[in-house]
Design a protein around this motif. Sequence first.
Motif, short mmCIF file in Angstrom:
data_model
loop_
_atom_site.label_atom_id
_atom_site.label_comp_id
_atom_site.label_asym_id
_atom_site.label_seq_id
_atom_site.Cartn_x
_atom_site.Cartn_y
_atom_site.Cartn_z
N PRO A 67 2.16 -10.69 -3.06
CA PRO A 67 1.01 -11.13 -3.84
C PRO A 67 0.97 -12.65 -3.96
O PRO A 67 2.01 -13.32 -3.85
CB PRO A 67 1.23 -10.47 -5.21
CG PRO A 67 2.69 -10.16 -5.26
CD PRO A 67 3.13 -9.94 -3.85
N VAL A 85 0.19 -14.46 -6.55
CA VAL A 85 0.83 -14.91 -7.79
C VAL A 85 1.51 -13.70 -8.42
O VAL A 85 1.13 -12.57 -8.18
CB VAL A 85 -0.19 -15.47 -8.81
CG1 VAL A 85 -0.79 -16.76 -8.31
CG2 VAL A 85 -1.27 -14.46 -9.11
N VAL A 86 2.54 -13.96 -9.19
CA VAL A 86 3.17 -12.88 -9.95
C VAL A 86 2.79 -13.06 -11.41
O VAL A 86 3.14 -14.05 -12.03
CB VAL A 86 4.70 -12.90 -9.79
CG1 VAL A 86 5.34 -11.84 -10.68
CG2 VAL A 86 5.08 -12.66 -8.33
N PRO A 87 1.99 -12.14 -11.95
CA PRO A 87 1.49 -12.33 -13.31
C PRO A 87 2.58 -12.11 -14.36
O PRO A 87 3.52 -11.36 -14.15
CB PRO A 87 0.41 -11.25 -13.43
CG PRO A 87 0.81 -10.20 -12.46
CD PRO A 87 1.56 -10.88 -11.35
N THR A 104 7.88 -4.73 -11.00
CA THR A 104 7.19 -4.65 -9.71
C THR A 104 6.73 -3.23 -9.45
O THR A 104 5.62 -2.98 -8.97
CB THR A 104 8.13 -5.11 -8.59
OG1 THR A 104 8.42 -6.48 -8.79
CG2 THR A 104 7.47 -4.95 -7.22
N ARG A 109 3.78 -2.41 -11.54
CA ARG A 109 2.60 -3.10 -11.07
C ARG A 109 2.11 -2.46 -9.78
O ARG A 109 0.92 -2.32 -9.55
CB ARG A 109 2.92 -4.58 -10.86
CG ARG A 109 1.70 -5.46 -10.95
CD ARG A 109 2.05 -6.92 -10.88
NE ARG A 109 2.88 -7.36 -11.99
CZ ARG A 109 4.11 -7.85 -11.85
NH1 ARG A 109 4.65 -7.96 -10.66
NH2 ARG A 109 4.79 -8.22 -12.90
N ARG A 110 3.08 -2.07 -8.92
CA ARG A 110 2.72 -1.43 -7.66
C ARG A 110 1.94 -0.15 -7.88
O ARG A 110 1.04 0.19 -7.14
CB ARG A 110 4.00 -1.13 -6.86
CG ARG A 110 3.75 -0.51 -5.52
CD ARG A 110 5.06 -0.15 -4.84
NE ARG A 110 5.81 -1.29 -4.36
CZ ARG A 110 5.63 -1.85 -3.17
NH1 ARG A 110 4.70 -1.41 -2.37
NH2 ARG A 110 6.38 -2.86 -2.80
N ASN A 111 2.30 0.56 -8.92
CA ASN A 111 1.74 1.89 -9.11
C ASN A 111 0.55 1.95 -10.06
O ASN A 111 0.19 3.03 -10.50
CB ASN A 111 2.84 2.84 -9.56
CG ASN A 111 3.78 3.13 -8.40
OD1 ASN A 111 3.35 3.25 -7.26
ND2 ASN A 111 5.06 3.22 -8.70
N ARG A 112 -0.02 0.81 -10.38
CA ARG A 112 -1.18 0.86 -11.25
C ARG A 112 -2.35 1.51 -10.53
O ARG A 112 -2.60 1.23 -9.37
CB ARG A 112 -1.57 -0.55 -11.70
CG ARG A 112 -0.80 -0.97 -12.94
CD ARG A 112 -1.40 -2.20 -13.54
NE ARG A 112 -1.33 -3.32 -12.60
CZ ARG A 112 -1.64 -4.57 -12.94
NH1 ARG A 112 -2.02 -4.85 -14.15
NH2 ARG A 112 -1.56 -5.54 -12.05
N PRO A 113 -3.08 2.37 -11.22
CA PRO A 113 -4.23 3.00 -10.58
C PRO A 113 -5.30 1.96 -10.26
O PRO A 113 -5.48 0.99 -10.99
CB PRO A 113 -4.71 3.99 -11.63
CG PRO A 113 -4.17 3.50 -12.92
CD PRO A 113 -2.89 2.80 -12.62
N LEU A 114 -5.99 2.20 -9.18
CA LEU A 114 -6.92 1.22 -8.63
C LEU A 114 -8.37 1.63 -8.90
O LEU A 114 -8.73 2.80 -8.73
CB LEU A 114 -6.69 1.16 -7.12
CG LEU A 114 -7.34 0.02 -6.36
CD1 LEU A 114 -6.56 -1.27 -6.58
CD2 LEU A 114 -7.39 0.36 -4.87
N ASP A 135 -10.55 -3.65 -9.76
CA ASP A 135 -9.37 -4.35 -9.25
C ASP A 135 -9.63 -4.91 -7.86
O ASP A 135 -9.07 -5.92 -7.47
CB ASP A 135 -8.19 -3.37 -9.16
CG ASP A 135 -7.91 -2.70 -10.49
OD1 ASP A 135 -7.56 -3.42 -11.43
OD2 ASP A 135 -8.10 -1.47 -10.57
N MET A 155 -4.17 -8.10 -4.95
CA MET A 155 -3.03 -8.97 -4.67
C MET A 155 -3.23 -10.38 -5.25
O MET A 155 -2.27 -11.06 -5.56
CB MET A 155 -2.75 -9.04 -3.17
CG MET A 155 -2.04 -7.77 -2.67
SD MET A 155 -1.53 -7.88 -0.95
CE MET A 155 -1.18 -6.14 -0.60
N GLN A 178 0.34 -0.46 -2.47
CA GLN A 178 0.90 0.79 -2.94
C GLN A 178 0.55 1.95 -2.01
O GLN A 178 -0.46 1.96 -1.33
CB GLN A 178 0.46 1.09 -4.38
CG GLN A 178 -1.05 1.16 -4.61
CD GLN A 178 -1.36 1.40 -6.08
OE1 GLN A 178 -0.71 2.19 -6.74
NE2 GLN A 178 -2.36 0.71 -6.59
#
Lengths: 204, 204
Positions: free
Chosen positions: A6, A8-10, A16, A19-24, A180, B192, B199
């Motif tokens: 990514p 930036v890393v918020p 991680t 964050r990777r598995n957040r629903p889109l 997103d 990203m 994911q």
Amino acid sequence: MPQGKPAVVPKDGLTTRQRRNRPLLAVHTGEMKGKSTAAFGMALRAWNQGWSIGVFQFVKSAKWRVGEEAAFKALGKLHDDTGQGGPVEWHKMGEGWSWSRKQGSEEDHAANAQEGWAEIKRRLAAETHDFYVLDEFSYLLKWGWLEADDVVSALASRPGHQHVVITGRYAPPELIEAADLVAEMTKVKHPMDAGQKGQRGIEW
Amino acid sequence: MPQGKPAVVPKDGLTTRQRRNRPLLAVHTGEMKGKSTAAFGMALRAWNQGWSIGVFQFVKSAKWRVGEEAAFKALGKLHDDTGQGGPVEWHKMGEGWSWSRKQGSEEDHAANAQEGWAEIKRRLAAETHDFYVLDEFSYLLKWGWLEADDVVSALASRPGHQHVVITGRYAPPELIEAADLVAEMTKVKHPMDAGQKGQRGIEW
């Protein structure tokens, strides 16, 4: 596209993995074809993960997307028969919603659309599917049949891990803001501009 | 998109039916994802027509598009087993072309790409498939591994009724010029950018 890092890393306190598995929530908008086509391409990946797929087509004609529908119904049947991939439900406003006793008609197009959205809200609350395609849904907002606040609030508060892809022109600013991922399909060149008509296997 | 009327009717002496059935060269380019995804969405319609589908992936990693690959292989097997839909061949440069005895390696990436294109030219001449996806093919032109003139001339002179969809960034002007349909996928917003990582089920 590479599975890259990514930009930036918020500082949101999430790992991680979280964050990777957040629903889109994805929105495909713009004037060019490819919006729905790309959503169904994404659904192929979801199917391969064994996810439950729910497609809701907010189009007038029941004849649209017959190719995609046939292919996904075949994939859904493959799941039911062999366990490969995920289950698929495919619902069309154009021929009256399958869960409804009412027949769709031109006159109550807005009411049919609202009934479709009410069912989607129920399914989101019940976590019925893992991957939703709301096809040509943006028009319902454009035409004032649904309130953007209601839609965005139901999507934002959906529980669990449900991915949602919304397609259609004229996605309103509230939906863009809530999404997103937003892709705009732009026309560079189209055969209809050169007088070619739509053809079997390409347009449907 | 409605199966609408063309903007102009060209004076090319073709009947509507002839014009309707002209084979299509489509190019999906631009910076945003959705290029390949939309090509595979189109291939769903082609499959439903019973067309022979040939996918040629010019990507380094054999791990890309595993979801689409699994779904299309399932659809191809369904054709072989039951006759529904069309047959599917899926070839990947990343693990060495299946028709070649050579193993793909980083070192001879250009040679592998050229071998892939040579095979596609043979298949186009033999009318092997009805619908081709040349995935991430545009990079071969960008990187100078193939001559644009050679590619455009082979595509323009392909016999019969073979549809070709080419995906990838940096499609060169010669290819854009030769194409019937060009869609550009533009990024409005991408997770990203907000620090989200790729994911499972969404990116692959």
